[in-house]
Write a protein that holds these residues in place. Sequence first.
Motif, PDB file in Angstrom:
ATOM      1  N   ARG A  43      43.231   6.317  40.109  1.00  0.00           N
ATOM      2  CA  ARG A  43      42.479   7.005  39.045  1.00  0.00           C
ATOM      3  C   ARG A  43      40.977   6.756  39.208  1.00  0.00           C
ATOM      4  O   ARG A  43      40.159   7.661  39.092  1.00  0.00           O
ATOM      5  CB  ARG A  43      42.940   6.531  37.670  1.00  0.00           C
ATOM      6  N   GLN A  44      40.632   5.482  39.471  1.00  0.00           N
ATOM      7  CA  GLN A  44      39.216   5.143  39.671  1.00  0.00           C
ATOM      8  C   GLN A  44      38.661   5.914  40.866  1.00  0.00           C
ATOM      9  O   GLN A  44      37.531   6.418  40.824  1.00  0.00           O
ATOM     10  CB  GLN A  44      39.072   3.631  39.945  1.00  0.00           C
ATOM     11  N   VAL A  45      39.458   5.981  41.931  1.00  0.00           N
ATOM     12  CA  VAL A  45      39.002   6.677  43.136  1.00  0.00           C
ATOM     13  C   VAL A  45      38.800   8.173  42.833  1.00  0.00           C
ATOM     14  O   VAL A  45      37.785   8.761  43.211  1.00  0.00           O
ATOM     15  CB  VAL A  45      40.000   6.474  44.300  1.00  0.00           C
TER      16      VAL A  45
ATOM     17  N   GLY B 288      27.810  -1.526  38.014  1.00  0.00           N
ATOM     18  CA  GLY B 288      28.343  -1.097  39.323  1.00  0.00           C
ATOM     19  C   GLY B 288      29.576  -1.855  39.783  1.00  0.00           C
ATOM     20  O   GLY B 288      30.156  -1.514  40.806  1.00  0.00           O
ATOM     21  N   TRP B 289      29.948  -2.938  39.029  1.00  0.00           N
ATOM     22  CA  TRP B 289      31.183  -3.695  39.300  1.00  0.00           C
ATOM     23  C   TRP B 289      31.203  -4.155  40.759  1.00  0.00           C
ATOM     24  O   TRP B 289      30.251  -4.774  41.215  1.00  0.00           O
ATOM     25  CB  TRP B 289      32.371  -2.818  38.937  1.00  0.00           C
ATOM     26  N   TYR B 290      32.222  -3.831  41.542  1.00  0.00           N
ATOM     27  CA  TYR B 290      32.308  -4.332  42.918  1.00  0.00           C
ATOM     28  C   TYR B 290      31.587  -3.435  43.936  1.00  0.00           C
ATOM     29  O   TYR B 290      31.766  -3.590  45.140  1.00  0.00           O
ATOM     30  CB  TYR B 290      33.772  -4.474  43.331  1.00  0.00           C
TER      31      TYR B 290
ATOM     32  N   TYR C 213      23.779  -2.716  40.023  1.00  0.00           N
ATOM     33  CA  TYR C 213      23.438  -3.731  39.023  1.00  0.00           C
ATOM     34  C   TYR C 213      24.645  -3.978  38.131  1.00  0.00           C
ATOM     35  O   TYR C 213      25.292  -3.025  37.683  1.00  0.00           O
ATOM     36  CB  TYR C 213      22.284  -3.262  38.128  1.00  0.00           C
ATOM     37  N   ASP C 214      24.912  -5.257  37.847  1.00  0.00           N
ATOM     38  CA  ASP C 214      25.986  -5.573  36.898  1.00  0.00           C
ATOM     39  C   ASP C 214      25.625  -6.854  36.155  1.00  0.00           C
ATOM     40  O   ASP C 214      25.055  -7.777  36.727  1.00  0.00           O
ATOM     41  CB  ASP C 214      27.328  -5.742  37.618  1.00  0.00           C
ATOM     42  N   ILE C 215      25.983  -6.922  34.887  1.00  0.00           N
ATOM     43  CA  ILE C 215      25.677  -8.091  34.056  1.00  0.00           C
ATOM     44  C   ILE C 215      26.561  -9.293  34.421  1.00  0.00           C
ATOM     45  O   ILE C 215      26.211 -10.438  34.151  1.00  0.00           O
ATOM     46  CB  ILE C 215      25.832  -7.718  32.553  1.00  0.00           C
ATOM     47  N   ASP C 216      27.685  -9.034  35.061  1.00  0.00           N
ATOM     48  CA  ASP C 216      28.652 -10.080  35.405  1.00  0.00           C
ATOM     49  C   ASP C 216      28.271 -10.696  36.766  1.00  0.00           C
ATOM     50  O   ASP C 216      28.434 -10.054  37.815  1.00  0.00           O
ATOM     51  CB  ASP C 216      30.052  -9.444  35.452  1.00  0.00           C
TER      52      ASP C 216
ATOM     53  N   THR D 204      22.430  -9.052  39.860  1.00  0.00           N
ATOM     54  CA  THR D 204      22.969  -9.393  38.546  1.00  0.00           C
ATOM     55  C   THR D 204      21.882  -9.152  37.499  1.00  0.00           C
ATOM     56  O   THR D 204      20.814  -9.760  37.561  1.00  0.00           O
ATOM     57  CB  THR D 204      23.403 -10.873  38.507  1.00  0.00           C
ATOM     58  N   ALA D 205      22.134  -8.226  36.585  1.00  0.00           N
ATOM     59  CA  ALA D 205      21.149  -7.923  35.536  1.00  0.00           C
ATOM     60  C   ALA D 205      21.820  -7.152  34.403  1.00  0.00           C
ATOM     61  O   ALA D 205      22.792  -6.424  34.618  1.00  0.00           O
ATOM     62  CB  ALA D 205      20.007  -7.083  36.102  1.00  0.00           C
ATOM     63  N   ASP D 206      21.258  -7.330  33.203  1.00  0.00           N
ATOM     64  CA  ASP D 206      21.664  -6.551  32.034  1.00  0.00           C
ATOM     65  C   ASP D 206      20.940  -5.206  32.102  1.00  0.00           C
ATOM     66  O   ASP D 206      19.713  -5.169  32.254  1.00  0.00           O
ATOM     67  CB  ASP D 206      21.239  -7.332  30.774  1.00  0.00           C
ATOM     68  N   MET D 207      21.678  -4.114  32.020  1.00  0.00           N
ATOM     69  CA  MET D 207      21.040  -2.793  32.166  1.00  0.00           C
ATOM     70  C   MET D 207      19.994  -2.525  31.088  1.00  0.00           C
ATOM     71  O   MET D 207      19.132  -1.662  31.259  1.00  0.00           O
ATOM     72  CB  MET D 207      22.083  -1.680  32.202  1.00  0.00           C
ATOM     73  N   TYR D 208      20.032  -3.279  29.966  1.00  0.00           N
ATOM     74  CA  TYR D 208      19.030  -3.112  28.913  1.00  0.00           C
ATOM     75  C   TYR D 208      17.741  -3.879  29.229  1.00  0.00           C
ATOM     76  O   TYR D 208      16.747  -3.737  28.538  1.00  0.00           O
ATOM     77  CB  TYR D 208      19.577  -3.620  27.567  1.00  0.00           C
TER      78      TYR D 208
ATOM     79  N   ASN E  19      25.544   5.854  35.852  1.00  0.00           N
ATOM     80  CA  ASN E  19      26.280   4.933  34.979  1.00  0.00           C
ATOM     81  C   ASN E  19      27.655   5.550  34.704  1.00  0.00           C
ATOM     82  O   ASN E  19      27.771   6.479  33.899  1.00  0.00           O
ATOM     83  CB  ASN E  19      25.517   4.704  33.671  1.00  0.00           C
ATOM     84  N   THR E  20      28.670   5.061  35.430  1.00  0.00           N
ATOM     85  CA  THR E  20      30.026   5.568  35.209  1.00  0.00           C
ATOM     86  C   THR E  20      30.788   4.654  34.253  1.00  0.00           C
ATOM     87  O   THR E  20      32.006   4.733  34.151  1.00  0.00           O
ATOM     88  CB  THR E  20      30.797   5.705  36.547  1.00  0.00           C
ATOM     89  N   SER E  21      30.048   3.776  33.567  1.00  0.00           N
ATOM     90  CA  SER E  21      30.665   2.822  32.645  1.00  0.00           C
ATOM     91  C   SER E  21      30.138   3.017  31.220  1.00  0.00           C
ATOM     92  O   SER E  21      30.028   2.057  30.467  1.00  0.00           O
ATOM     93  CB  SER E  21      30.344   1.389  33.090  1.00  0.00           C
ATOM     94  N   CYS E  22      29.805   4.264  30.851  1.00  0.00           N
ATOM     95  CA  CYS E  22      29.196   4.490  29.527  1.00  0.00           C
ATOM     96  C   CYS E  22      30.135   4.080  28.386  1.00  0.00           C
ATOM     97  O   CYS E  22      29.679   3.724  27.290  1.00  0.00           O
ATOM     98  CB  CYS E  22      28.789   5.948  29.375  1.00  0.00           C
ATOM     99  N   GLU E  23      31.459   4.093  28.650  1.00  0.00           N
ATOM    100  CA  GLU E  23      32.411   3.655  27.618  1.00  0.00           C
ATOM    101  C   GLU E  23      32.306   2.144  27.354  1.00  0.00           C
ATOM    102  O   GLU E  23      32.828   1.644  26.380  1.00  0.00           O
ATOM    103  CB  GLU E  23      33.845   4.045  28.027  1.00  0.00           C
ATOM    104  N   HIS E  24      31.585   1.426  28.245  1.00  0.00           N
ATOM    105  CA  HIS E  24      31.458  -0.034  28.107  1.00  0.00           C
ATOM    106  C   HIS E  24      30.165  -0.445  27.403  1.00  0.00           C
ATOM    107  O   HIS E  24      29.953  -1.628  27.167  1.00  0.00           O
ATOM    108  CB  HIS E  24      31.489  -0.713  29.481  1.00  0.00           C
ATOM    109  N   ILE E  25      29.260   0.521  27.122  1.00  0.00           N
ATOM    110  CA  ILE E  25      27.980   0.102  26.532  1.00  0.00           C
ATOM    111  C   ILE E  25      27.846   0.620  25.102  1.00  0.00           C
ATOM    112  O   ILE E  25      28.158   1.775  24.804  1.00  0.00           O
ATOM    113  CB  ILE E  25      26.765   0.472  27.412  1.00  0.00           C
ATOM    114  N   ALA E  26      27.352  -0.277  24.236  1.00  0.00           N
ATOM    115  CA  ALA E  26      27.418  -0.027  22.798  1.00  0.00           C
ATOM    116  C   ALA E  26      26.538   1.143  22.363  1.00  0.00           C
ATOM    117  O   ALA E  26      26.967   1.977  21.565  1.00  0.00           O
ATOM    118  CB  ALA E  26      27.026  -1.302  22.054  1.00  0.00           C
TER     119      ALA E  26
END
Length: 224
Positions: A56-58, A84-86, A107-110, A132-136, A150-157
Amino acid sequence: MKHTSHPPTPASDWYENAFDLTRGIAAYTGSPLIDGIAKVIARHPDADIANAFNHRQVACKLWARDTLLEAAGKSYKRIVVLGGWYGILSAMLLEDCRFEIAMAESYDIDASVEAVARTLNATFADRFRAITADMYAIDYASLDADLIVNTSCEHIADLRSWLALIPSGTRVLLQSNDYFSEPTHINCVESVDAFADQAKLATLDFVGALPTKKYTRFMLIGTV
Ligand SMILES: C[S@@+](CC[C@H](N)C(=O)[O-])C[C@H]1O[C@@H](n2cnc3c(N)ncnc32)[C@H](O)[C@@H]1O
């Protein structure tokens, strides 16, 4: 006929088998990304790479890559991927010969994903950076990126307050989804119209939805 019964497989074999199989698929396909996944399995056994590279991710990232080429062209001096995760999307873009990409940054906060992203993109070491950085907390004007992903918009408040940090006129590719039941998804949307309404981009080159078995993914390509 003789019946052979197999003894239970020790858990450690899973890694060895996955490593061997992935290396074989890399040799067969010549894909640096698959070779990177083999290296991740060997060097970062705790990484959740099977989840990050599930079908699904692919599919969602192939959709992003093909649509980007069609909607915004092939040449980029600096692509910046947030959350960006991995580093899978960066690797998918860098290994695609249809594109001319001078640099892709993930860039990823983790902090734990940075080394994994670097391993995954080892073949592209001269054109890839993991940070490693916070996108904000990023100074987007100084990045001078010609594409922000940003394909992770569901993860940001708060999507709007993040987009407000990006210099106006910058091209963005955004994905979100309606996968409300996943606990880490704190900002899902009901539809692509709701997503467009949330993002309020200044111009739009692409608006679309990709249904999958469990959820629908939404994508916007345009400028802030
Ligand atoms: C689960 S992943 C990606 C899911 C998405 N479907 C994809 O593959 O594009 C979401 C990533 O966003 C990152 N993330 C969440 N908030 C962030 C922030 N404020 N700054 C940077 N990265 C962030 C997480 O650490 C995580 O690696």
